[in-house]
Design an enzyme around this catalytic site. Structure first.
Site: not given
Length: 1044
Positions: A123-124, A128, A173, A176-177, A405, A407
């Protein structure tokens, strides 16, 4: 050579990957495959650091693109950059996301095979953003469909809508998605986008009811409160303050400096319109969003029997209106649970904890099902609506996978377990497809395939997904079995069933040393990327994701059109227990893997350089963590297991042919034979390279580096030779061009000069002939024969006159005119004189004008009449001969307000004895005043002044005649002034007696008193002498200065 992150060098020549190798010590290598020490993680990260320091955020691992988030705009996504990467071979340009996009698109067009771009990272890390840039590239560079760009606009506008409902601010992020996304873009045979389809995976719906400190709920809640119109918020029962809602305050981070919710709301509203949302659908959708906020504000209190009761009636009213359900039914569903036992329905009251769980479960279900409906709605918008549109079988598809990704947090739960399982499956697929593509290329080139040793993570995938013995199966079994099942019983079942698995560890199964780092409610999996410890707390609840039956029934009766689609009544009649979350996720993941296997894959691995989102900061520890969990070293090892470098013979020979005399400057035979000659000359050892059917394969990067360094040296000598040859040729050609031009110009100029000279001679002869003929006939009347001569004479006179005009009014010179211009000459002379006079008059000052006027009067009176007048002409008349300080104050007081216009010292002669006495003559506006020291001796009003007499000689005597009838006057006054001309002119002008001045010759008679006259006799002599004669007259002898 200065290397830049651009497809073109400063000279406009394309910068190829090999060209950048000469700067590898500063900017690193563009492909990790070319790292000499490819097994070293430190070397891998150092190469990333070098490139990041130079703002080169993209690097390849073979066909895989590694992207480092710069946290700033590098201006590398413009239309110009897109054009640079269009239609260019993958390795002809520096690494870039657009290079991957163009390669995939061209493969889709030329090979007519479906493609997929898989984007992953923490994330980040920029997943996206990468997806947006890919869509932007295709929207800008692909041809527009025949029926307009509606599909292209919907593809682009679907992003802000999905981000609003599926993205949130997290600690890592700000955007973040919180779901995985796979998008298929459908292209027709011309390469234009004509449709699309989106699949979503594992929305983090727990975020709806709970957020960690420093995090936010999904963006849409804040956008609605911040940007919604007042009337809309009033209808939805909302207020702008996010602190008023329980579901928005848990993270204590409602405002974020990097997020403008108001502007984002405008973007989302516009996007909803583009993707075919009607106003009613938007209203229904926002009603559901508002209902989730109201659900969070539902509070319960315990009655006497400890059963939960709803205490917030106002929120309940809003919910019933927004969701379109009965208030009593909703109240009962929130405080009771319906149980079916032996065909009978029983209502069991809920305690406070159970009621809060039911409320939160309803909020999560409403939001997650609405999100699913939203994705389906977007898919209907993206689907081609034309009846004659091409079907899926006649088109090609490009898939974009934006997936979470690997985690690893301090606390890892069910969500991280699912995400990491997803990454295990994708890593397994990635390795399989990478090895497959490598093997296929080797076989196509006729090179023996050497088996590659790599970690096969199938054992971990089986550990998670295997039937009956996998973790998901055990979890499902524990969720479904009768009896009291808890998270700890699931862990015990796990330990009993797969306790011997080498990649699973629990507190019970661990040795004494490892137990210190494992809690009793935790288990540890050894993933391909490293160890991850999971807490089993909440595993069963999150996997079950149960919604009480009476809550389902309530929502199935909803009159909100969207809710009625999200909660289908068929669920109530379906006796089959719904599949668990883990099983649903596993099935959708297997389906995704099958989709990806059916396509040609491309990979983008995103890395974030630091947790603080700061540009230019490179956190080595964090990046090493991501390199490990993204499996980049494993990927590099697989890629380098064979050959580090491969190129087509034509490309290799074209680049390095200058290193061999036999291949330079051109090779006439087959490219393959030329490459063979070239590598023999370069001294390649057999183990360093292989010759395929169409490509050369080089095993070691050092071989390529040595070749590239030799080329750089060779280029210097070649450049010198080429420059010398080119300069010689260039200057020789320039000299020949200049010489030819000079000859041409000289020839033309000589001809021009000759023609001009001949024309000039002809004109001269004609002019002379006309002049002579005119001179002969100059006295005849004007005719064509003499017109030229006459005009010439006149013109010559006028031009000569222009040069000889008089300089001033006193200059009387004037050229003699020809007979034909005498009359005109006189007129011109008169006009010239008038013009000079006019100019002179315009230029004089008032003082000088007065001086000239006085001089003119003096000339009128005395010119030719008095001898000493010529001496006065060059002398200026002054305004007064006595200053105010030379006149007695008593005299000034006696005069009163009368101003003194002129004052001059004079000598007065007595009437009887002619004795001279010094006096002052003063002129006022009304009278002549004669003053002795401080006393006014005589005042003669201008009205009583009858005349003035003066001799014609050069003496300075004059007589003022007064009326004899004036008793106040003693008689005429005899005076002498050194400035007689000036004094008399002033007196004449002041008294208006210009015509009363008498210039006498011989003598002047004056009135000496009552009945007695006096005489002044004037005789010429050698010097001035004034005496009383024996006859009683005043005798004046004056020299004669002028003969009149």
């Amino acid at each position: 050579m200065r290397y830049r992150a651009s497809a073109l060098g400063s000279d406009g020549v394309r910068v190829t990957m090999e060209s950048a190798l000469t700067a590898r010590d500063r900017v690193g290598v563009q492909d990790f495959v070319l790292l000499e020490n490819f097994t070293s993680e430190a070397a891998f990260i150092e190469n990333l650091r070098r490139r990041f320091r130079e703002n080169l955020i993209y690097t390849y691992i073979g066909p895989v693109l590694v992207s480092v988030n710069p946290y700033r705009d590098l201006q590398i996504y413009s239309r110009q950059h897109m054009e640079r990467y269009r239609g260019v071979s993958f390795y002809e340009v520096p690494p870039h996301l657009f290079a991957v996009a163009d390669t995939v698109y061209r493969a889709l067009r030329t090979e007519r095979r479906d493609q997929a771009v898989m984007i992953s990272g923490e994330s980040g890390a920029g997943k996206t953003e990468a997806t947006k840039r890919l869509l932007q590239f295709y929207a800008e560079t692909c041809p527009a469909p025949e029926r307009g760009g509606a599909v292209r606009d919907r593809l682009l506008q679907s992003n802000p809508v999905l981000e609003a409902f599926g993205n949130a601010k997290t600690l890592r992020n700000d955007n973040s998605s919180r779901f995985g996304k796979y998008m298929d873009v459908q292209f027709d045979f011309k390469g234009a986008p004509v449709g699309g389809h989106i699949l979503s995976y594992l929305l983090e719906k727990s975020r709806v009811v709970h957020q960690n400190h420093g995090e936010r709920n999904f963006h849409i809640f804040y956008q609605l409160l911040e940007g919604g119109e007042e009337e809309m918020l009033r209808r939805l029962g909302l207020e702008r303050n996010p602190q008023s809602y329980l579901y928005l305050v848990k993270g204590q981070c409602a405002k974020v400096s990097s997020i403008n919710d108001k502007n984002d709301w405008k973007v989302v509203r516009k996007a909803l319109t583009v993707i075919d949302f009607t106003e009613d659908e938007v209203e229904d959708l926002l009603s559901i969003v508002a209902s989730v906020l109201h659900l969070g504000n539902i509070h319960f209190a315990a009655d006497e029997e400890s059963n939960a009761q709803v205490t917030t009636e106002n929120q309940l009213k809003y919910l019933t209106r927004l969701l379109g359900v009965e208030g009593s039914t909703l109240r009962e569903a929130l405080t009771h649970r319906k149980i079916i036992a032996k065909g009978e329905e029983l209502l069991s009251p809920l305690n406070l904890e159970q009621a809060a769980y039911a409320r939160d479960a309803l909020a999560k279900a409403v939001y997650s099902r609405t999100f699913t409906w939203l994705v389906e709605k977007i898919n209907r918008s993206l689907a081609s609506k034309d009846a004659d549109s091409p079907s899926w079988r006649s088109t090609t598809v490009l898939g974009l996978l934006d997936i979470y990704g690997f985690e690893v947090f301090q606390h890892n739960s069910f969500e991280q377990f699912c995400i990491n399982y997803c990454n295990e499956k994708l890593q397994q697929l990635f390795i399989e497809l990478t090895l497959k593509s490598e093997q296929e290329e080797y076989e196509a080139e006729g090179i023996a395939w050497e088996p590659v040793q790599y970690f096969n993570n199938k054992i971990i995938c089986d550990l998670v997904e295997e039937k009956f013995k996998g973790i998901i199966s055990i979890l499902d079994e524990e969720c479904l079995r009768p009896g009291e099942a808890t998270d700890l019983t699931f862990l015990e079942k796990l330990e009993d069933t797969i306790k011997h698995h080498p990649h699973l560890l629990t507190h019970k199964l661990a040795d004494q040393r490892t137990r210190k780092s494992l809690g009793r409610g935790e288990f540890r999996l050894l993933h391909y990327a490293g160890e991850v410890t999971y807490s089993v707390t909440g595993f069963l609840d999150k996997n079950n994701d149960l919604l009480f039956r009476n809550l389902k029934e309530t929502m199935c009766s909803s009159e909100n059109p969207i809710m009625s689609q999200c909660f289908d009544r068929s669920e109530l009649s379906d006796k089959k227990r719904p599949e668990t979350v883990a099983t649903q996720f596993k099935m959708s993941l297997l389906q995704l893997v099958e989709i990806l296997k059916s396509k040609e894959p491309a990979y983008v691995r995103c890395i974030k350089p630091n947790d603080a989102k700061q540009p230019g900061r490179f956190d080595e520890v964090l990046i090493r963590h991501q390199v490990k969990y993204l499996g980049l070293m494993e990927n590099l090892r697989v890629r380098r297991a064979g050959f580090a470098y491969r190129r087509k013979y034509e490309v290799f020979l074209q680049r390095y042919k200058s290193l061999c005399p036999e291949t330079w400057p051109s090779w006439a035979g087959r490219p393959q034979d030329g490459v063979a000659v070239l590598v023999r000359h370069l001294g390649y050892k057999p183990e360093e390279y292989k010759m395929g059917r169409t490509k050369i394969f080089i095993r070691f990067p050092k071989t390529l580096f040595a070749t590239e360094d030799a080329l750089e040296v060779r280029r210097q000598s070649l450049a010198t030779k080429i420059q010398a040859a080119w300069r010689g040729y260039h200057w020789r050609q320039k000299f020949l061009r200049v010489k030819q031009s000079a000859i041409c110009i000289q020839s033309w100029w000589r001809g021009t000069l000759g023609r001009r000279k001949a024309a000039k001679r002809k004109w001269a002869a004609q002019t002379i002939r006309r002049f002579i003929r005119g001179f002969i006939l100059r006295h005849a009347p004007r005719c064509p024969e003499n017109a030229f001569f006459l005009d010439h004479v006149r013109t010559s006179f006028l031009l000569n006159l222009r040069r000889q005009l008089p300089r001033n009014v006193l200059d009387t010179s004037w050229p003699t005119p020809p007979p034909a211009l005498r009359e005109a000459s006189e007129l011109l002379r008169e006009l010239c004189m008038k013009n000079m006079v006019w100019k002179y008059c315009r230029g004089i000052s008032p003082e000088w004008k007065q001086q000239l006027q006085q001089k003119a009067v003096a000339s009128e009176i005395f010119k030719g009449k008095k001898d000493n007048y010529p001496q006065s002409v060059p002398r200026l008349f002054i305004s007064t001969r006595l200053g105010t300080d030379e006149i007695s104050p008593k005299v000034l007081q006696a005069l009163g307000s009368e101003p003194i216009q002129y004052a001059v010292p004079v000598v007065k002669y007595d009437r009887k004895g002619y004795k001279p006495r010094s006096r002052q003559l003063l002129l006022t506006p009304n009278a002549v005043v004669i003053v002795e020291d401080a006393k006014v001796k005589q005042r003669i009003d201008y009205a009583n002044l009858t005349g003035i007499s003066v001799s014609s000689l050069s003496d300075s005597l004059f007589v003022l005649h007064v009326q004899r009838e004036d008793n106040k006057q003693k008689g005429d006054v005899v005076l002498q002034s050194d400035h007689v001309i000036e004094t008399l002119t002033k007196v004449a002008l002041s008294a208006d007696r210009v015509n009363n001045i008498n210039i006498n010759q011989g003598s002047i008679t004056f009135a000496g008193g009552p009945g007695r006259d006096g005489t002044i006799d004037f005789t010429p002599g050698s010097e001035l002498l004034i005496t009383k004669a024996k006859n009683g007259h005043l005798a004046v002898v004056a020299p004669r200065l002028n003969s009149r």
